[in-house]
Design a protein around this motif. Structure first.
Motif, PDB file in Angstrom:
ATOM      1  N   SER A  81     -10.053   1.652 -14.940  1.00  0.00           N
ATOM      2  CA  SER A  81      -8.873   0.876 -14.533  1.00  0.00           C
ATOM      3  C   SER A  81      -7.705   1.809 -14.230  1.00  0.00           C
ATOM      4  CB  SER A  81      -8.480  -0.079 -15.647  1.00  0.00           C
ATOM      5  OG  SER A  81      -7.940   0.670 -16.719  1.00  0.00           O
ATOM      6  N   SER A  82      -6.697   1.265 -13.514  1.00  0.00           N
ATOM      7  CA  SER A  82      -5.497   2.063 -13.233  1.00  0.00           C
ATOM      8  C   SER A  82      -4.816   2.489 -14.530  1.00  0.00           C
ATOM      9  CB  SER A  82      -4.490   1.257 -12.421  1.00  0.00           C
ATOM     10  OG  SER A  82      -4.952   1.047 -11.144  1.00  0.00           O
ATOM     11  N   THR A  83      -4.791   1.579 -15.497  1.00  0.00           N
ATOM     12  CA  THR A  83      -4.125   1.890 -16.777  1.00  0.00           C
ATOM     13  C   THR A  83      -4.740   3.141 -17.395  1.00  0.00           C
ATOM     14  OG1 THR A  83      -3.931  -0.479 -17.052  1.00  0.00           O
ATOM     15  CG2 THR A  83      -3.471   0.858 -18.994  1.00  0.00           C
ATOM     16  N   ILE A 115       0.856  -1.197   0.000  1.00  0.00           N
ATOM     17  CA  ILE A 115       0.000   0.000   0.000  1.00  0.00           C
ATOM     18  C   ILE A 115       0.893   1.249   0.000  1.00  0.00           C
ATOM     19  CG2 ILE A 115      -0.351  -0.149   2.544  1.00  0.00           C
ATOM     20  CD1 ILE A 115      -2.869   1.309  -0.021  1.00  0.00           C
ATOM     21  N   ALA A 116       0.668   2.088  -0.997  1.00  0.00           N
ATOM     22  CA  ALA A 116       1.515   3.273  -1.144  1.00  0.00           C
ATOM     23  C   ALA A 116       1.146   4.340  -0.116  1.00  0.00           C
ATOM     24  CB  ALA A 116       1.370   3.837  -2.556  1.00  0.00           C
ATOM     25  N   LEU A 117       2.183   4.979   0.416  1.00  0.00           N
ATOM     26  CA  LEU A 117       1.994   6.134   1.313  1.00  0.00           C
ATOM     27  C   LEU A 117       2.091   7.405   0.475  1.00  0.00           C
ATOM     28  CD1 LEU A 117       4.380   4.791   4.104  1.00  0.00           C
ATOM     29  CD2 LEU A 117       1.875   4.610   4.036  1.00  0.00           C
ATOM     30  N   GLY A 176       5.150  -5.583 -15.544  1.00  0.00           N
ATOM     31  CA  GLY A 176       3.830  -6.216 -15.491  1.00  0.00           C
ATOM     32  C   GLY A 176       2.791  -5.260 -14.946  1.00  0.00           C
ATOM     33  N   SER A 177       3.109  -4.633 -13.835  1.00  0.00           N
ATOM     34  CA  SER A 177       2.227  -3.641 -13.216  1.00  0.00           C
ATOM     35  C   SER A 177       3.131  -2.765 -12.363  1.00  0.00           C
ATOM     36  CB  SER A 177       1.193  -4.357 -12.344  1.00  0.00           C
ATOM     37  OG  SER A 177       0.504  -3.440 -11.547  1.00  0.00           O
ATOM     38  N   GLY A 178       3.128  -1.463 -12.624  1.00  0.00           N
ATOM     39  CA  GLY A 178       4.095  -0.562 -11.988  1.00  0.00           C
ATOM     40  C   GLY A 178       4.318  -0.842 -10.510  1.00  0.00           C
ATOM     41  N   SER A 179       3.233  -0.800  -9.734  1.00  0.00           N
ATOM     42  CA  SER A 179       3.378  -0.885  -8.283  1.00  0.00           C
ATOM     43  C   SER A 179       3.858  -2.274  -7.833  1.00  0.00           C
ATOM     44  CB  SER A 179       2.059  -0.526  -7.593  1.00  0.00           C
ATOM     45  OG  SER A 179       1.057  -1.418  -8.011  1.00  0.00           O
ATOM     46  N   ALA A 180       3.814  -3.263  -8.726  1.00  0.00           N
ATOM     47  CA  ALA A 180       4.281  -4.611  -8.381  1.00  0.00           C
ATOM     48  C   ALA A 180       5.767  -4.612  -8.031  1.00  0.00           C
ATOM     49  CB  ALA A 180       4.015  -5.576  -9.534  1.00  0.00           C
ATOM     50  N   CYS A 181       6.508  -3.636  -8.565  1.00  0.00           N
ATOM     51  CA  CYS A 181       7.954  -3.613  -8.291  1.00  0.00           C
ATOM     52  C   CYS A 181       8.230  -3.304  -6.820  1.00  0.00           C
ATOM     53  CB  CYS A 181       8.664  -2.627  -9.213  1.00  0.00           C
ATOM     54  SG  CYS A 181       8.460  -0.912  -8.752  1.00  0.00           S
ATOM     55  N   ARG A 182       7.204  -2.836  -6.077  1.00  0.00           N
ATOM     56  CA  ARG A 182       7.399  -2.538  -4.649  1.00  0.00           C
ATOM     57  C   ARG A 182       7.036  -3.730  -3.772  1.00  0.00           C
ATOM     58  NH1 ARG A 182       4.064   2.681  -5.423  1.00  0.00           N
ATOM     59  NH2 ARG A 182       2.581   1.153  -4.651  1.00  0.00           N
ATOM     60  N   SER A 183       6.742  -4.896  -4.366  1.00  0.00           N
ATOM     61  CA  SER A 183       6.280  -6.039  -3.558  1.00  0.00           C
ATOM     62  C   SER A 183       7.342  -7.109  -3.320  1.00  0.00           C
ATOM     63  CB  SER A 183       5.065  -6.695  -4.230  1.00  0.00           C
ATOM     64  OG  SER A 183       3.894  -5.981  -3.904  1.00  0.00           O
ATOM     65  N   GLY A 187      -6.513   5.408 -15.817  1.00  0.00           N
ATOM     66  CA  GLY A 187      -6.258   6.519 -14.890  1.00  0.00           C
ATOM     67  C   GLY A 187      -4.866   7.115 -15.071  1.00  0.00           C
ATOM     68  N   HIS A 188      -3.856   6.250 -15.177  1.00  0.00           N
ATOM     69  CA  HIS A 188      -2.482   6.749 -15.387  1.00  0.00           C
ATOM     70  C   HIS A 188      -2.422   7.568 -16.680  1.00  0.00           C
ATOM     71  CE1 HIS A 188      -0.329   4.642 -12.206  1.00  0.00           C
ATOM     72  NE2 HIS A 188      -0.870   3.515 -12.540  1.00  0.00           N
ATOM     73  N   ASN A 189      -3.053   7.033 -17.728  1.00  0.00           N
ATOM     74  CA  ASN A 189      -2.982   7.711 -19.025  1.00  0.00           C
ATOM     75  C   ASN A 189      -3.643   9.078 -18.997  1.00  0.00           C
ATOM     76  OD1 ASN A 189      -1.435   5.912 -20.413  1.00  0.00           O
ATOM     77  ND2 ASN A 189      -3.181   4.651 -21.045  1.00  0.00           N
ATOM     78  N   LYS A 242       1.910   8.306  -3.449  1.00  0.00           N
ATOM     79  CA  LYS A 242       1.307   7.532  -4.543  1.00  0.00           C
ATOM     80  C   LYS A 242       1.972   7.733  -5.900  1.00  0.00           C
ATOM     81  CE  LYS A 242      -2.114   6.497  -1.681  1.00  0.00           C
ATOM     82  NZ  LYS A 242      -2.369   5.137  -1.199  1.00  0.00           N
ATOM     83  N   TYR A 243       1.960   6.658  -6.663  1.00  0.00           N
ATOM     84  CA  TYR A 243       2.364   6.675  -8.074  1.00  0.00           C
ATOM     85  C   TYR A 243       1.102   6.830  -8.903  1.00  0.00           C
ATOM     86  CZ  TYR A 243       2.736   3.535 -12.237  1.00  0.00           C
ATOM     87  OH  TYR A 243       2.623   2.946 -13.463  1.00  0.00           O
ATOM     88  N   TRP A 244       1.012   7.899  -9.663  1.00  0.00           N
ATOM     89  CA  TRP A 244      -0.161   8.078 -10.531  1.00  0.00           C
ATOM     90  C   TRP A 244       0.296   8.896 -11.734  1.00  0.00           C
ATOM     91  CZ3 TRP A 244      -4.133   5.164 -10.683  1.00  0.00           C
ATOM     92  CH2 TRP A 244      -5.320   5.546 -11.296  1.00  0.00           C
TER      93      TRP A 244
END
Ligand code: PMV
Length: 360
Positions: A221-223, A28-30, A163-170, A225-227, A32-34
């Motif tokens: 979707s996040s995709t 969970i991001a404190l 695969g999914s940006g935030s996945a790199c933080r897991s 939203g990011h765009n 955020k990446y957006w």
């Protein structure tokens, strides 16, 4: 490190078949990446707590085949074939093929399951993509056993990001930074790193009770939203704000200043949703119950000395964060006042975790 450093060197060892299993957590991001650039490069750095209970377990079975032009794989969720996941995995494989040139040499069976219900509204992309990236790295390590643990984790994070940006933080825990930040030594846009500075004991075993307000499929979707951050009128200010908030978090994390921590974390959650509301097309992912919960948390803090606070991801669910030493009081409050706003009273008790584990 740059992208070239993650291209697999030619090797001789031919591996016929095998299987690996990894358990990888959500995060969970404190801050955020957006918003992102080409190749999943974030527009701003982010920092997250790695979680513990919310995780994906993935077994990757692989068997040598005649090298062809296509990726060959089947994917199962909880034992059921899941062809609708295939396009996402196919895109992932295409993006990472240059770094793992053996992908077309095998037929893969991907068996995956989540510790939380698939329909809970909790995103499984971070835990799912990181688990798969780790399984693939285990195959790479088999042919290059001299690989260091550090390289293994960095490349797993690098691949998971694709695969999914935030996945790199897991991949690791307990606090992970992703994205280049001038004050965070070793930080990179390409992969997540363990937060390199001192963290006060107040944040040890920090709790995250996830309130499931809406289990439905997200409308945006996040995709997408990011765009929508491209050409967003407030994008540049938002990216600056995230950088500043990460700078501002360093001292409270060191000093154990919970009030300062809360202010940054809640502001970040609301800024994320403000970006959604001011995108074109605009959208709102919070639900009336999300706001009810936020207001109750604010009232509770006003009436007590509590340090309970909230954060949100790209959805209606609320992550209620609090220090371990306040757990008893916080859980009473959650059960008495907040659970009524959850869909079917459903919530998940989670806490900071220490990253992925190989189980087979
Ligand atoms: O990893 P993605 O593309 O699903 O984006 C995640 C974005 C947020 O969860 C909203 C924020 C974050 O930093 O995790």
């Amino acid at each position: 490190m740059n992208e070239q450093d993650f291209i697999l060197e030619p090797y001789n060892k031919a591996i016929e078949n095998g299987s690996y299993t990894w358990q990888s957590p959500s995060n969970i991001a404190l801050v955020k990446y957006w918003g992102k650039k080409e190749s999943q490069i974030p527009e701003n750095p982010s920092i997250s707590f790695t979680l513990d209970a919310c995780k994906t377990t993935t077994t990757l079975r692989f068997k040598k085949k005649i090298k062809g032009d296509i990726f060959s794989f089947d994917i199962f969720l909880d034992g059921k074939k899941q062809d609708d996941f295939k396009p996402k995995i196919e895109t992932f494989f295409k993006r990472i093929e240059v770094y793992l040139p053996f992908l077309k040499d095998y037929h893969f069976i991907i068996e995956t399951s989540n510790s939380f219900p698939h329909s809970s509204g909790i995103a499984s992309s971070a835990s799912g993509m990181s688990a798969l990236a780790l399984c693939l790295m285990s195959i790479e390590r088999e042919s290059t056993p001299e690989m260091t643990e550090r390289y293994f984790n960095q490349k797993a994070s690098f691949l998971a990001r694709l695969g999914s940006g935030s996945a790199c933080r897991s991949i690791e825990g307990d606090l992970v930074v992703w994205g280049n930040h001038k004050e965070i030594k070793g930080s990179s846009d390409l992969f997540g790193i363990k937060y390199p500075y001192k963290v006060h004991k107040n944040f040890k075993n920090y709790q995250d009770t996830i309130l499931l307000v809406d289990k439905g499929e997200k409308q945006v979707s996040s995709t997408v939203g990011h765009n929508l951050m491209h050409n967003h009128p407030f994008a540049q200010e938002r990216f600056k704000q995230a950088n500043n908030n990460l700078s501002k978090l360093i001292d409270p994390l060191k000093a154990g200043d919970l009030k300062a921590f809360i202010e940054i974390v809640e502001s970040e959650a609301l800024s994320l949703h403000a970006m959604m509301m001011t995108s074109l097309p605009y959208f709102i992912l919070m639900k009336p119950n999300t706001l009810e919960i936020i207001n109750k948390i604010w009232n509770f803090r006003q009436q007590t000395a509590s340090n309970v606070c909230f954060t949100l991801d790209a959805g209606a669910n609320v992550h209620v964060l609090y220090p371990e030493q306040e757990a008893e009081q916080a859980m009473k409050f959650i059960q008495n006042e907040l659970v009524a706003h959850c869909q079917n009273g459903y919530y998940i008790c989670d806490r900071i975790g220490f990253g992925a584990k190989q189980t087979q």
